[in-house]
Design an enzyme around this catalytic site. Structure first.
Site, short mmCIF file in Angstrom:
data_model
loop_
_atom_site.label_atom_id
_atom_site.label_comp_id
_atom_site.label_asym_id
_atom_site.label_seq_id
_atom_site.Cartn_x
_atom_site.Cartn_y
_atom_site.Cartn_z
N SER A 48 19.85 42.57 26.75
CA SER A 48 18.97 42.19 25.65
C SER A 48 19.36 40.86 25.01
O SER A 48 18.55 40.23 24.34
CB SER A 48 18.96 43.28 24.59
OG SER A 48 20.30 43.52 24.17
N ASP A 81 22.51 45.20 12.91
CA ASP A 81 22.58 44.43 14.13
C ASP A 81 23.40 43.16 13.87
O ASP A 81 22.88 42.17 13.36
CB ASP A 81 21.18 44.07 14.62
CG ASP A 81 21.22 43.36 15.98
OD1 ASP A 81 22.33 43.01 16.44
OD2 ASP A 81 20.14 43.15 16.56
N HIS A 134 22.82 40.76 18.10
CA HIS A 134 21.76 39.82 18.48
C HIS A 134 21.68 38.70 17.44
O HIS A 134 22.38 38.74 16.44
CB HIS A 134 20.42 40.56 18.57
CG HIS A 134 20.42 41.58 19.66
ND1 HIS A 134 20.70 42.90 19.43
CD2 HIS A 134 20.21 41.46 20.98
CE1 HIS A 134 20.66 43.56 20.58
NE2 HIS A 134 20.38 42.71 21.53
#
Ligand code: NAG
Ligand code: NAG
Ligand code: NAG
Ligand code: NAG
Ligand code: NAG
Ligand code: NAG
Length: 471
Positions: free
Chosen positions: A193, A444, A447
């Site tokens: 990802s 998160d 990312h």
């Protein structure tokens, strides 16, 4: 959000929507099923990977679902690699560090002149008042979990940092120039990802000068910029090597088997069509799996039966072997005429806990000035990756020059401010649907917000391509 011609809605909003979306890729579906089937287990014990790495004795019954949260494609994935405890005070900026924000990028410095000799990855972050390359309103495909501004992130400074290598200038991304360099060519991102994060950043940047056509399939995302017939592809590959869930020796059916000496056929088959290939991996080596070498089970992560005795290989070494396998296969493939760029391990910044134990990066609004705050696990993975890259170059002989290293780990270890943190959903309380275990979703800190730090990867990528293709 749906745009004409877009087959895949950009940015499904959270897990719920993800689960209900009907255009999920086959890969995501398989991953989801695997994860759902795994998530019956207990949560991963804190720092267990690290315990394993340092003691070499990871208990066989400690199978967890760290990975469950899943470095999957559409579901948010915390970096489930387990970090050393970092009781860093929230104000890590000292007075000297505080002045960093006021240092301005000297825009009168002569542009390009980046010579082949200049190390792009050693340098400093500077605040640049010219702002980001796109905004959340000028790019229609920012994944919701990365659209930090739309999710209520109050600060914006993180969008304005520019990387200055010591010996040269890293030019601001010139979309027209990129497309011109890549006229008629294909660039493929292969990885997890985080590779998606980089591809979306590139698409957003290019979108400012040309609207691409979505020609994706279940197998891969594919965007075509018609002005120059440039194709941007993304193929999911968690480990870059072959993966299967079928039983191997004493490793049971259902468990992920990572075949360390077999490159992932999902992208290898398409290799001849790539001019530039950007490979990346690492985070999935913290996921529960068994490692297979030459047909035999040699180790595992979050899985190992006691009765099997001592493991031959831990996850870090397995990572190293997979990198050598993949890069060597790519470089020596007779049908591959392009260049393959290894983008190194993407650092995450959880503090005060792991991704699943209230680890956080809230309140980080500036990059660190130096590497005072180091992450042992990131360093270990990075070192292994770089050593393995060198081995692959050596193994590949005359073809070794097709391999390039995009060594982003250290510069981006400074970007504590670059992650969504709690701003990964639009929920004003920053808590979306609780999981089956009753816990709110983690932050998160893995990312990267878009626009933001990740855009610099593409400036580095353009510079690398420029050096190669334009001589
Ligand atoms: C975890 O391990 C235990 C014992 O080793 C086993 O009974 C259980 O099925 C495993 N759970 C998962 C989700 O694999
Ligand atoms: C801040 O600076 C002081 C002295 O300049 C130093 O002793 C201290 O360790 C620094 N703190 C951090 C968090 O860097
Ligand atoms: C962009 O961000 C702003 C906040 O800066 C927000 O109000 C807006 O809804 C966002 N737009 C999109 C399309 O995400
Ligand atoms: C998209 O792919 C199809 C086949 O998969 C092809 O026929 C079509 O020409 C492609 N579109 C573009 C714009 O290249
Ligand atoms: C792989 O295993 C086979 C037997 O299964 C053995 O003959 C061979 O030497 C092994 N290769 C390597 C590189 O270990
Ligand atoms: C996480 O934070 C919540 C709320 O502050 C607290 O109840 C919970 O015990 C914390 N969990 C861990 C693992 O520290």
């Amino acid at each position: 959000m749906s745009l004409p011609g877009m087959k895949t809605p950009a940015g499904a909003s959270g897990i719920q929507q993800w689960l209900s979306t009907t255009v999920m890729s086959a890969v995501s579906l398989v991953l989801a099923l695997v994860v759902i089937s795994l998530s019956a287990g207990s949560f991963l014990p804190r720092a267990s990977l690290r315990v394993y790495l340092t003691t070499g004795a990871f208990g066989g019954s400690k199978n967890g679902t760290a990975a469950a949260f899943l470095l999957s494609d559409k579901v948010f994935q915390g970096g489930q690699e387990l970090l050393p405890e970092q009781n860093v005070p929230s104000d890590t900026m000292n007075s000297s560090k505080a002045s960093l924000g006021t240092r301005q990028f000297n825009r009168r410095m002569p542009e390009p002149v980046a010579t082949g000799a200049c190390d792009l990855y050693r340098g400093e972050w500077f605040s640049d008042s010219s702002g980001p390359l796109y905004t959340n309103s000028s790019c229609p495909l920012i994944t919701k979990t990365q659209n930090c501004q739309a999710n209520g992130r109050p600060d914006k400074g993180y969008e304005n940092w520019r990387w200055k290598p010591e010996q040269c200038i890293l030019p601001r991304f010139d979309a027209q120039k990129f497309l011109e360099l890549m006229r008629g060519k294909t660039l493929a991102f292969v990885g997890d990802s985080v590779a998606r994060n980089q591809m979306e950043s590139l698409l957003c940047i290019l979108w400012q000068v040309d609207t691409p056509v979505n020609n994706g399939t279940r197998r891969m995302q594919k965007w075509i910029f018609r002005s120059t017939s440039t194709t941007i592809i993304r193929i999911w590959s968690s480990w870059l090597v072959h993966r299967s869930i079928e039983a191997v020796e004493f490793a049971p059916n259902g468990l992920d088997k990572v075949f360390l000496d077999i490159p992932d056929e999902n992208f290898m088959e398409l290799l001849p069509s790539f001019d530039v290939l950007v490979l990346s991996s690492g985070h999935w080596f913290a996921k529960r799996s068994a490692y297979i070498l030459n047909g035999s089970v040699v180790g595992g992560q979050l899985w190992w039966p006691r009765e099997a005795g001592k493991m031959q290989m831990n996850s870090v070494d397995a990572f190293g072997v997979s990198v050598v396998t993949c890069l060597t296969a790519v470089a020596t493939s007779p049908d591959f005429k392009g260049i393959a760029i290894l983008r190194t391990y993407s650092p995450d910044h959880y503090e005060g806990g792991e991704w699943n134990t209230n680890g956080s990066c809230t309140g980080k609004v500036k990059p660190l000035l130096d590497e005072a705050v180091r992450n042992e696990f990131t360093d270990t993975m990075h070192e292994k990756q770089v050593t393995s890259f060198r081995k692959a170059v050596k193994n590949s002989g005359e073809h070794g020059s097709k391999l390039k290293l995009m060594d982003i780990t250290k510069p981006f270890a400074l970007r504590v401010d670059g992650h969504p943190g709690p701003y990964r959903s639009t929920d004003p309380n920053k808590k979306t649907q609780r999981g089956p275990d009753g816990k709110p979703p983690p932050q998160d800190c893995l990312h990267w917000c878009m626009p933001g730090a990740v855009d610099t990867w593409n400036e580095m990528l353009l510079e690398t391509i420029r050096r190669e293709l334009a001589g």
